[in-house]
Design a protein around this motif. Structure first.
Motif, PDB file in Angstrom:
ATOM      1  N   GLN A  63       0.856  -1.186   0.000  1.00 16.00           N
ATOM      2  CA  GLN A  63       0.000   0.000   0.000  1.00 16.00           C
ATOM      3  C   GLN A  63       0.891   1.235   0.000  1.00 16.00           C
ATOM      4  O   GLN A  63       1.124   1.825  -1.030  1.00 16.00           O
ATOM      5  CB  GLN A  63      -0.963  -0.041   1.190  1.00 16.00           C
ATOM      6  N   CYS A  64       1.489   1.581   1.159  1.00 14.77           N
ATOM      7  CA  CYS A  64       2.392   2.744   1.147  1.00 14.77           C
ATOM      8  C   CYS A  64       3.714   2.404   0.491  1.00 14.77           C
ATOM      9  O   CYS A  64       4.412   3.277  -0.006  1.00 14.77           O
ATOM     10  CB  CYS A  64       2.626   3.262   2.559  1.00 14.77           C
ATOM     11  N   GLY A  65       4.114   1.131   0.529  1.00 19.17           N
ATOM     12  CA  GLY A  65       5.349   0.699  -0.122  1.00 19.17           C
ATOM     13  C   GLY A  65       6.595   0.771   0.735  1.00 19.17           C
ATOM     14  O   GLY A  65       7.673   0.362   0.297  1.00 19.17           O
ATOM     15  N   TYR A  66       6.458   1.267   1.976  1.00 17.04           N
ATOM     16  CA  TYR A  66       7.676   1.462   2.771  1.00 17.04           C
ATOM     17  C   TYR A  66       8.362   0.146   3.136  1.00 17.04           C
ATOM     18  O   TYR A  66       9.578   0.056   3.157  1.00 17.04           O
ATOM     19  CB  TYR A  66       7.379   2.267   4.048  1.00 17.04           C
ATOM     20  N   CYS A  67       7.567  -0.872   3.374  1.00 14.77           N
ATOM     21  CA  CYS A  67       8.153  -2.169   3.768  1.00 14.77           C
ATOM     22  C   CYS A  67       8.516  -3.022   2.562  1.00 14.77           C
ATOM     23  O   CYS A  67       9.111  -4.087   2.708  1.00 14.77           O
ATOM     24  CB  CYS A  67       7.164  -2.946   4.637  1.00 14.77           C
ATOM     25  N   THR A  68       8.109  -2.579   1.371  1.00 17.37           N
ATOM     26  CA  THR A  68       8.074  -3.483   0.217  1.00 17.37           C
ATOM     27  C   THR A  68       9.446  -3.986  -0.224  1.00 17.37           C
ATOM     28  O   THR A  68       9.600  -5.178  -0.528  1.00 17.37           O
ATOM     29  CB  THR A  68       7.347  -2.798  -0.963  1.00 17.37           C
ATOM     30  N   ILE A 101       7.657  -6.687   8.896  1.00 19.58           N
ATOM     31  CA  ILE A 101       6.384  -6.117   9.346  1.00 19.58           C
ATOM     32  C   ILE A 101       5.813  -5.201   8.256  1.00 19.58           C
ATOM     33  O   ILE A 101       6.552  -4.456   7.617  1.00 19.58           O
ATOM     34  CB  ILE A 101       6.601  -5.274  10.634  1.00 19.58           C
ATOM     35  N   CYS A 102       4.515  -5.275   8.062  1.00 16.14           N
ATOM     36  CA  CYS A 102       3.833  -4.355   7.142  1.00 16.14           C
ATOM     37  C   CYS A 102       2.760  -3.612   7.939  1.00 16.14           C
ATOM     38  O   CYS A 102       1.754  -4.204   8.316  1.00 16.14           O
ATOM     39  CB  CYS A 102       3.199  -5.118   5.979  1.00 16.14           C
ATOM     40  N   ARG A 103       3.014  -2.340   8.158  1.00 14.45           N
ATOM     41  CA  ARG A 103       2.048  -1.578   8.953  1.00 14.45           C
ATOM     42  C   ARG A 103       0.742  -1.352   8.191  1.00 14.45           C
ATOM     43  O   ARG A 103      -0.280  -1.062   8.793  1.00 14.45           O
ATOM     44  CB  ARG A 103       2.641  -0.222   9.341  1.00 14.45           C
ATOM     45  N   CYS A 104       0.784  -1.459   6.882  1.00 19.70           N
ATOM     46  CA  CYS A 104      -0.450  -1.306   6.102  1.00 19.70           C
ATOM     47  C   CYS A 104      -1.267  -2.592   6.116  1.00 19.70           C
ATOM     48  O   CYS A 104      -2.397  -2.596   5.633  1.00 19.70           O
ATOM     49  CB  CYS A 104      -0.133  -0.916   4.666  1.00 19.70           C
ATOM     50  N   GLY A 105      -0.681  -3.679   6.581  1.00 20.21           N
ATOM     51  CA  GLY A 105      -1.430  -4.932   6.674  1.00 20.21           C
ATOM     52  C   GLY A 105      -1.694  -5.594   5.331  1.00 20.21           C
ATOM     53  O   GLY A 105      -2.747  -6.217   5.140  1.00 20.21           O
TER      54      GLY A 105
END
Ligand code: FES
Ligand code: FES
Length: 192
Positions: A138-143, A173-177
């Motif tokens: 979603q936000c892509g930060y963890c991607t 971890i993915c904060r966007c789930g």
């Protein structure tokens, strides 16, 4: 001050300025070589994405900071900086590591792969393509960390069930789930 001493002073400072501008021109030619050597810094050679890199780092510099701040490879993200989120995952000699948890100097001669070395927008790695296909972000930060971890996972002794893959990916971890989509992307590449 006599006229003679003023002219002498101008002559000296003029020469210094000329030398300075010469040095400045050299610095412009190769800013990394011209950068002042920081006291206590150590030389380091790494192979990053197949390319030899030579730099000097403060011994306290993490691999993550060396990649992001010295080599400008900002695809690797800093989330927690404490080994808890997996956003900083890279491959060291083919194995996944949290780059925030080790010092750059510990990796002399190592082969490091970052997300920039995996594929390109026009020629994506199959895992990158699967993430796009399954909307696994979603936000892509963890991607980038998720993808680096998932690619390394394919070479690890991990079973193919959803539960086993979730367990093996639990360090990311993915904060966007976006977990169900990430799982679907990984499962697709395992079946391919
Ligand atoms: Fe390294 Fe979170 S930034 S684990
Ligand atoms: Fe936002 Fe994972 S896509 S944190």
């Amino acid at each position: 001050m006599s006229r003679r001493s003023v002219l002498q002073a101008i002559g000296v400072s003029g020469t210094a300025a000329a030398l300075g501008s010469g040095l400045a021109a050299e610095a412009a030619a190769d800013p990394r070589d011209a950068a002042p050597i920081e006291p206590g810094s150590q030389p380091l050679k790494l192979v990053i994405n197949g390319k030899q890199q030579t730099l000097r780092v403060d011994p306290r510099t993490t691999l993550l900071d060396a990649l992001r701040e010295r080599l400008h490879l900002t695809g690797t993200k800093k989330g927690c900086d404490h080994g808890q989120c997996g956003a900083c995952t890279v491959h060291v000699n083919g194995r996944r590591v949290n780059s925030c948890l080790s010092f750059a100097l510990m990796h002399e001669g190592d082969e490091i792969t970052t997300i920039e070395g995996l594929g390109t927008p026009v020629e994506m790695h199959p895992m990158q393509a699967a993430f796009v296909e399954h909307d696994a972000y979603q936000c892509g930060y963890c991607t980038s960390g998720q993808i680096m971890s998932a690619v390394a996972l394919a070479k690890e002794p991990c079973g193919g069930s959803d539960a086993e893959i979730k367990e093996a990916m639990s360090g990311n971890i993915c904060r966007c789930g976006a977990y169900s989509n990430i799982l679907a992307a990984i499962q697709q590449t395992r079946k391919a």
